[in-house]
Write an enzyme that holds these catalytic residues in place. Structure first.
Site, PDB file in Angstrom:
ATOM      1  N   SER A  88     -16.310 -10.651  45.219  1.00 28.66           N
ATOM      2  CA  SER A  88     -17.543 -11.030  44.520  1.00 28.66           C
ATOM      3  C   SER A  88     -18.691 -10.084  44.842  1.00 28.66           C
ATOM      4  O   SER A  88     -19.714 -10.089  44.151  1.00 28.66           O
ATOM      5  CB  SER A  88     -17.942 -12.465  44.898  1.00 28.66           C
ATOM      6  OG  SER A  88     -16.904 -13.348  44.573  1.00 28.66           O
TER       7      SER A  88
ATOM      8  N   HIS B 295       2.359 -30.676  50.204  1.00 29.35           N
ATOM      9  CA  HIS B 295       3.147 -29.952  49.189  1.00 29.35           C
ATOM     10  C   HIS B 295       4.082 -28.929  49.856  1.00 29.35           C
ATOM     11  O   HIS B 295       4.965 -28.402  49.196  1.00 29.35           O
ATOM     12  CB  HIS B 295       2.247 -29.301  48.126  1.00 29.35           C
ATOM     13  CG  HIS B 295       1.388 -28.180  48.594  1.00 29.35           C
ATOM     14  ND1 HIS B 295       0.121 -27.961  48.107  1.00 29.35           N
ATOM     15  CD2 HIS B 295       1.591 -27.193  49.496  1.00 29.35           C
ATOM     16  CE1 HIS B 295      -0.393 -26.887  48.696  1.00 29.35           C
ATOM     17  NE2 HIS B 295       0.471 -26.417  49.535  1.00 29.35           N
ATOM     18  N   HIS B 296       3.864 -28.682  51.143  1.00 25.91           N
ATOM     19  CA  HIS B 296       4.802 -27.818  51.875  1.00 25.91           C
ATOM     20  C   HIS B 296       6.037 -28.608  52.319  1.00 25.91           C
ATOM     21  O   HIS B 296       6.948 -28.033  52.900  1.00 25.91           O
ATOM     22  CB  HIS B 296       4.116 -27.244  53.126  1.00 25.91           C
ATOM     23  CG  HIS B 296       2.983 -26.321  52.797  1.00 25.91           C
ATOM     24  ND1 HIS B 296       3.144 -24.985  52.577  1.00 25.91           N
ATOM     25  CD2 HIS B 296       1.653 -26.558  52.631  1.00 25.91           C
ATOM     26  CE1 HIS B 296       1.970 -24.418  52.308  1.00 25.91           C
ATOM     27  NE2 HIS B 296       1.053 -25.357  52.336  1.00 25.91           N
TER      28      HIS B 296
ATOM     29  N   LYS C 267     -13.312 -18.955  39.577  1.00 24.40           N
ATOM     30  CA  LYS C 267     -13.600 -17.680  40.246  1.00 24.40           C
ATOM     31  C   LYS C 267     -13.027 -16.502  39.457  1.00 24.40           C
ATOM     32  O   LYS C 267     -13.719 -15.514  39.214  1.00 24.40           O
ATOM     33  CB  LYS C 267     -13.009 -17.682  41.659  1.00 24.40           C
ATOM     34  CG  LYS C 267     -13.841 -18.501  42.610  1.00 24.40           C
ATOM     35  CD  LYS C 267     -13.247 -18.482  43.991  1.00 24.40           C
ATOM     36  CE  LYS C 267     -14.220 -19.078  44.972  1.00 24.40           C
ATOM     37  NZ  LYS C 267     -15.419 -18.277  45.176  1.00 24.40           N
TER      38      LYS C 267
ATOM     39  N   ARG D 294      15.368 -17.807  52.295  1.00 27.12           N
ATOM     40  CA  ARG D 294      14.555 -16.944  53.142  1.00 27.12           C
ATOM     41  C   ARG D 294      15.030 -17.041  54.589  1.00 27.12           C
ATOM     42  O   ARG D 294      15.842 -17.902  54.926  1.00 27.12           O
ATOM     43  CB  ARG D 294      13.073 -17.342  53.034  1.00 27.12           C
ATOM     44  CG  ARG D 294      12.801 -18.775  53.425  1.00 27.12           C
ATOM     45  CD  ARG D 294      11.405 -19.233  53.055  1.00 27.12           C
ATOM     46  NE  ARG D 294      10.396 -18.649  53.926  1.00 27.12           N
ATOM     47  CZ  ARG D 294       9.209 -19.220  54.184  1.00 27.12           C
ATOM     48  NH1 ARG D 294       8.899 -20.392  53.632  1.00 27.12           N
ATOM     49  NH2 ARG D 294       8.342 -18.654  54.980  1.00 27.12           N
TER      50      ARG D 294
ATOM     51  N   GLU E  15      -5.548 -23.168  56.450  1.00 26.26           N
ATOM     52  CA  GLU E  15      -5.393 -21.803  56.976  1.00 26.26           C
ATOM     53  C   GLU E  15      -5.167 -20.801  55.840  1.00 26.26           C
ATOM     54  O   GLU E  15      -5.666 -19.678  55.870  1.00 26.26           O
ATOM     55  CB  GLU E  15      -4.226 -21.766  57.971  1.00 26.26           C
ATOM     56  CG  GLU E  15      -3.807 -20.389  58.456  1.00 26.26           C
ATOM     57  CD  GLU E  15      -4.833 -19.693  59.345  1.00 26.26           C
ATOM     58  OE1 GLU E  15      -5.703 -20.396  59.895  1.00 26.26           O
ATOM     59  OE2 GLU E  15      -4.747 -18.458  59.479  1.00 26.26           O
TER      60      GLU E  15
ATOM     61  N   ASP F 206     -28.886  -9.558  64.868  1.00 25.90           N
ATOM     62  CA  ASP F 206     -27.540  -9.602  65.459  1.00 25.90           C
ATOM     63  C   ASP F 206     -26.944 -10.974  65.179  1.00 25.90           C
ATOM     64  O   ASP F 206     -27.537 -11.784  64.473  1.00 25.90           O
ATOM     65  CB  ASP F 206     -27.602  -9.339  66.979  1.00 25.90           C
ATOM     66  CG  ASP F 206     -26.280  -8.769  67.509  1.00 25.90           C
ATOM     67  OD1 ASP F 206     -25.241  -9.407  67.298  1.00 25.90           O
ATOM     68  OD2 ASP F 206     -26.296  -7.693  68.120  1.00 25.90           O
TER      69      ASP F 206
ATOM     70  N   TYR G 231      -6.442 -20.911  52.991  1.00 27.00           N
ATOM     71  CA  TYR G 231      -7.748 -20.620  52.387  1.00 27.00           C
ATOM     72  C   TYR G 231      -8.638 -19.863  53.357  1.00 27.00           C
ATOM     73  O   TYR G 231      -9.512 -19.102  52.932  1.00 27.00           O
ATOM     74  CB  TYR G 231      -8.383 -21.909  51.860  1.00 27.00           C
ATOM     75  CG  TYR G 231      -7.562 -22.390  50.699  1.00 27.00           C
ATOM     76  CD1 TYR G 231      -7.665 -21.764  49.463  1.00 27.00           C
ATOM     77  CD2 TYR G 231      -6.599 -23.376  50.853  1.00 27.00           C
ATOM     78  CE1 TYR G 231      -6.847 -22.117  48.415  1.00 27.00           C
ATOM     79  CE2 TYR G 231      -5.777 -23.744  49.813  1.00 27.00           C
ATOM     80  CZ  TYR G 231      -5.905 -23.113  48.590  1.00 27.00           C
ATOM     81  OH  TYR G 231      -5.083 -23.444  47.553  1.00 27.00           O
TER      82      TYR G 231
ATOM     83  N   THR H 284     -10.295 -22.273  41.479  1.00 24.93           N
ATOM     84  CA  THR H 284      -9.798 -20.894  41.602  1.00 24.93           C
ATOM     85  C   THR H 284      -9.897 -20.188  40.250  1.00 24.93           C
ATOM     86  O   THR H 284     -10.276 -19.016  40.172  1.00 24.93           O
ATOM     87  CB  THR H 284      -8.344 -20.881  42.110  1.00 24.93           C
ATOM     88  OG1 THR H 284      -8.255 -21.739  43.252  1.00 24.93           O
ATOM     89  CG2 THR H 284      -7.912 -19.484  42.522  1.00 24.93           C
TER      90      THR H 284
ATOM     91  N   TRP I 144       7.213 -19.023  61.964  1.00 22.48           N
ATOM     92  CA  TRP I 144       5.825 -19.111  62.444  1.00 22.48           C
ATOM     93  C   TRP I 144       5.318 -20.543  62.409  1.00 22.48           C
ATOM     94  O   TRP I 144       4.347 -20.879  63.071  1.00 22.48           O
ATOM     95  CB  TRP I 144       4.904 -18.202  61.629  1.00 22.48           C
ATOM     96  CG  TRP I 144       4.431 -18.753  60.315  1.00 22.48           C
ATOM     97  CD1 TRP I 144       5.134 -18.776  59.153  1.00 22.48           C
ATOM     98  CD2 TRP I 144       3.166 -19.362  60.036  1.00 22.48           C
ATOM     99  NE1 TRP I 144       4.383 -19.353  58.155  1.00 22.48           N
ATOM    100  CE2 TRP I 144       3.162 -19.723  58.670  1.00 22.48           C
ATOM    101  CE3 TRP I 144       2.030 -19.633  60.799  1.00 22.48           C
ATOM    102  CZ2 TRP I 144       2.088 -20.358  58.054  1.00 22.48           C
ATOM    103  CZ3 TRP I 144       0.950 -20.261  60.181  1.00 22.48           C
ATOM    104  CH2 TRP I 144       0.988 -20.610  58.830  1.00 22.48           C
TER     105      TRP I 144
ATOM    106  N   SER J  68     -10.395 -18.149  70.436  1.00 25.18           N
ATOM    107  CA  SER J  68     -11.145 -17.008  69.908  1.00 25.18           C
ATOM    108  C   SER J  68     -11.670 -17.305  68.506  1.00 25.18           C
ATOM    109  O   SER J  68     -12.836 -17.046  68.191  1.00 25.18           O
ATOM    110  CB  SER J  68     -10.237 -15.775  69.882  1.00 25.18           C
ATOM    111  OG  SER J  68     -10.815 -14.749  69.130  1.00 25.18           O
ATOM    112  N   SER J  69     -10.802 -17.872  67.667  1.00 27.18           N
ATOM    113  CA  SER J  69     -11.204 -18.151  66.278  1.00 27.18           C
ATOM    114  C   SER J  69     -12.310 -19.193  66.214  1.00 27.18           C
ATOM    115  O   SER J  69     -13.261 -19.057  65.439  1.00 27.18           O
ATOM    116  CB  SER J  69     -10.008 -18.675  65.465  1.00 27.18           C
ATOM    117  OG  SER J  69      -9.077 -17.669  65.306  1.00 27.18           O
TER     118      SER J  69
ATOM    119  N   HIS K 140      -2.398 -25.569  55.615  1.00 30.08           N
ATOM    120  CA  HIS K 140      -2.865 -25.293  54.266  1.00 30.08           C
ATOM    121  C   HIS K 140      -4.312 -24.816  54.237  1.00 30.08           C
ATOM    122  O   HIS K 140      -4.593 -23.802  53.585  1.00 30.08           O
ATOM    123  CB  HIS K 140      -2.604 -26.408  53.268  1.00 30.08           C
ATOM    124  CG  HIS K 140      -2.650 -25.810  51.903  1.00 30.08           C
ATOM    125  ND1 HIS K 140      -1.609 -25.109  51.357  1.00 30.08           N
ATOM    126  CD2 HIS K 140      -3.668 -25.670  51.034  1.00 30.08           C
ATOM    127  CE1 HIS K 140      -1.972 -24.581  50.205  1.00 30.08           C
ATOM    128  NE2 HIS K 140      -3.219 -24.909  49.979  1.00 30.08           N
TER     129      HIS K 140
ATOM    130  N   HIS L 184       6.415 -11.340  62.753  1.00 27.13           N
ATOM    131  CA  HIS L 184       5.728 -10.656  61.649  1.00 27.13           C
ATOM    132  C   HIS L 184       4.650 -11.571  61.068  1.00 27.13           C
ATOM    133  O   HIS L 184       3.505 -11.153  60.855  1.00 27.13           O
ATOM    134  CB  HIS L 184       6.746 -10.261  60.572  1.00 27.13           C
ATOM    135  CG  HIS L 184       6.148  -9.906  59.253  1.00 27.13           C
ATOM    136  ND1 HIS L 184       5.433  -8.748  59.043  1.00 27.13           N
ATOM    137  CD2 HIS L 184       6.146 -10.562  58.054  1.00 27.13           C
ATOM    138  CE1 HIS L 184       5.024  -8.698  57.783  1.00 27.13           C
ATOM    139  NE2 HIS L 184       5.433  -9.789  57.162  1.00 27.13           N
TER     140      HIS L 184
END
Lengths: 56, 535
Positions: free
Chosen positions: B271, B305-306, B334, B453, B258, B109, B260, B331, B145, B172-173, B256, B80
């Site tokens: 925006s 921090h993870h 924003k 979890r 990722e 293009d 963002y 943040t 994951w 690809s990315s 991390h 998932h």
């Protein structure tokens, strides 16, 4: 749209809107440099652990 | 002679329309076609990933093992996440980038159209390989994951397929990101300076750099997992002198930023939408750009921090705690700017605006719980609980997913030439917003009460809130079928959209016809047009 478009320079200091034809290198250097950086990060992440951590 | 005359002289390729049938989609180098492919692909993956989520919530509807065996449950939580992150949010943002960035910049293009085609077509192969592991004897990946060793190394031979698929997704990315950077720097129309670009382009530029910097590191980590599993190395095996915690450091150095990558383009979308429906210029454009860059920079120095519970020196804990807290400053800038844009605006509440406001409120809830998780001693309590699940789902579902839905409602009249059904759109918003909160808010409670979890069973004390969350999940899931109906209905017909579509819309994309012609800005827009249509 083909890939042989001319890069458009948006620097407002350039008076003319029509860019001069550019060389292959000028056209593709940015994506090539970025690709080299990406591959370098891949290699460095492995090599640094092989030698950096192994030697510690 | 204009730019366009110079560039396209004798280039017949650009003057024909799309190829007939399947060839159009297989061989296309048109940014709009490729954007459409990405968007349909991510919608399909959204329902595959969503079905996995519903299996998870069905199992958790009551305590005890109800429907699936625990190993399959673990596969579902793992897949998932992988599907939603790499198969939904990232491709959808790339799809929007493909559709909108050239039009926003006045470019004909993307800079590298053939690479663009390749970037997309790798994705279906990668996900076919990834999803096929569910049908293999050893089952799909089930170690989460994050693929932490040693657990993830204990899975069967489908592991090789997973690693292969992840490499392809990464390629690809990276190719897509290189293309976006090259497009932004090389293809802007004359007069479109960096500080005139829409925020969506800015946020994508910064996101593309994040991808180029971090995806290769992730690829390096999973390559090392592969060699540990099959080639006898011990990068992450303690028995062979390796260090499993090192994997976590490398993974989160990618992971991390990722986070963002999954939210910065959303900031760009919001925006764009809020000023349109507030009929005011975006408040603090420059500060938005600098805040985005600051968030991107800080995202590289917060990864541990993870990992507070892995044990690290006090100085490191303090560093990562404070650096994480610092992210709340840009943040907050924003969120303040979005609210300030709305302040005293002539606001109307069409569906894109409703989803944008929903984003601002609920993303902020997710941000605040993130701030709680940044506090090291508190995180040691929260770590591995449903509180974390509540946090990142608030950021990603009413955050990233809402921004994607808002973007679809906002730009679909430009894509199709038809207005969507506003009444159904509003019903979609309200049903989604009610059920998404019924789904995720109770997770805060069970998490704070200690529910771990990634488990298929739980103590009786958590039963009531889990039942409520599961009801919310099915409600939210079915609400998204309404979204598909609205989109399909809009593609098939509806009231004709004007070129400007929205009264307060600003940007070059609104100066072209609706639907946008197959080729736009073959002649670069004039400086006057750009000056009239920038933030």
């Amino acid at each position: 749209m083909s890939s042989d478009v001319l890069p458009m320079n948006s620097d407002e200091s350039q008076a003319a809107d029509t860019p001069k034809p550019t060389s292959w290198w000028a056209r593709y250097r940015l994506p090539i440099i970025l690709a080299v950086i990406a591959v370098s990060f891949y290699v460095v992440s492995i090599v640094s652990i092989m030698y950096g951590r192994g030697g510690a | 002679m204009s730019y366009s005359d110079t560039a396209h002289h004798g280039d017949d390729h650009d003057h024909h329309g799309p190829a007939p049938g399947l060839k159009r989609w297989l061989y296309t180098t048109n940014h709009k076609d490729i954007g459409t492919l990405y968007l349909w692909f991510s919608l399909l993956m959204f329902f595959i990933g969503g079905a996995m989520a519903l299996i998870i919530r069905a199992e958790l509807f009551q305590p005890g093992i109800q429907i699936v065996d625990p190993m399959f449950f673990n596969s579902m939580t793992t897949m998932h996440a992988i599907v939603m992150i790499f198969g939904v949010v990232m491709p959808a943002f790339v799809g929007l980038a493909n559709w909108m960035i050239p039009m926003m910049l006045g470019a004909p293009d993307m800079a590298l159209p053939r690479l663009n085609n390749w970037s997309f077509w790798i994705m279906p192969f990668a996900f076919t390989i990834m999803l096929s592991t569910l049908f293999m004897d050893s089952g799909g990946p089930a170690g989460g994951w994050t693929l932490y060793p040693p657990l993830t190394l204990q899975m069967g031979d489908s592991f090789a397929f997973v690693i292969f698929a992840i490499h392809f997704m990464g390629i690809s990315s990276v190719m897509g990101s290189i293309n976006i950077v090259a497009t932004i720097f090389n293809m802007r129309a004359p007069g479109m300076t960096l500080m005139k670009m829409p925020l969506f382009v800015w946020t994508w530029l910064i996101t593309a750099y994040l991808l180029i910097a971090t995806i290769p590191v992730f690829a390096g980590a999973v390559t090392m997992l592969l060699t540990d599993r099959y080639f006898g190395t011990s990068f992450f095996s303690a028995a062979g002198g390796g260090d499993p915690v090192m994997f976590q450091h490398i993974f989160w150095f990618f992971g991390h930023p990722e986070v963002y990558i999954l939210i910065l383009p959303a900031f760009g979308i919001i925006s764009s939408i809020i000023p349109t429906f507030a009929r005011k210029p975006l408040f603090g454009y420059d500060s938005m750009v600098y805040a985005t860059a600051s968030i991107a920079f800080l995202s590289f120095i917060v990864w541990a921090h993870h990992m507070f519970t892995t044990g690290m020196p006090l100085a490191a804990e303090l560093f990562f705690m404070f650096s994480t807290m610092m992210i709340s400053v840009p943040t907050g800038v924003k969120v303040f700017n979005w609210v300030a844009t709305m302040w005293k605006g002539a606001m109307t509440f069409e569906t894109p605006m409703l989803f944008a406001i929903g984003f601002v409120i609920m993303f902020t809830i997710g941000g605040l719980s993130g701030l709680m998780l940044a506090i090291t001693p508190a995180d040691i309590q929260y770590h591995g609980t449903y509180f974390v699940v509540a946090h990142f789902h608030y950021v990603l579902v009413p955050g990233a997913i809402y921004s994607l839905i808002a973007a679809t409602y906002y730009w679909i009249p430009k894509w199709t030439g038809n207005m969507y059904d506003e009444k159904l759109g509003k019903i979609h918003f309200w049903t989604s917003t009610i059920f998404v909160n019924v789904l995720f808010f109770p997770m805060h409670f069970v998490g704070l009460a200690g529910m771990p979890r990634r488990i298929p069973d739980y103590s009786l004390q958590f039963a009531d809130w889990n039942m409520i969350a599961s009801i919310g999940a099915f409600g939210f899931g079915f609400a998204q079928l309404l979204f598909v109906w609205v989109v399909v209905k809009c593609v098939r017909g509806g009231a004709k959209a004007t070129d400007e579509v929205w009264e307060g819309a600003v940007g070059l994309e609104w100066t072209v016809a609706s639907p946008a012609p197959y080729h736009t800005f073959e002649t670069a827009p004039s400086r006057q047009l750009i000056d009239k249509n920038h933030f």
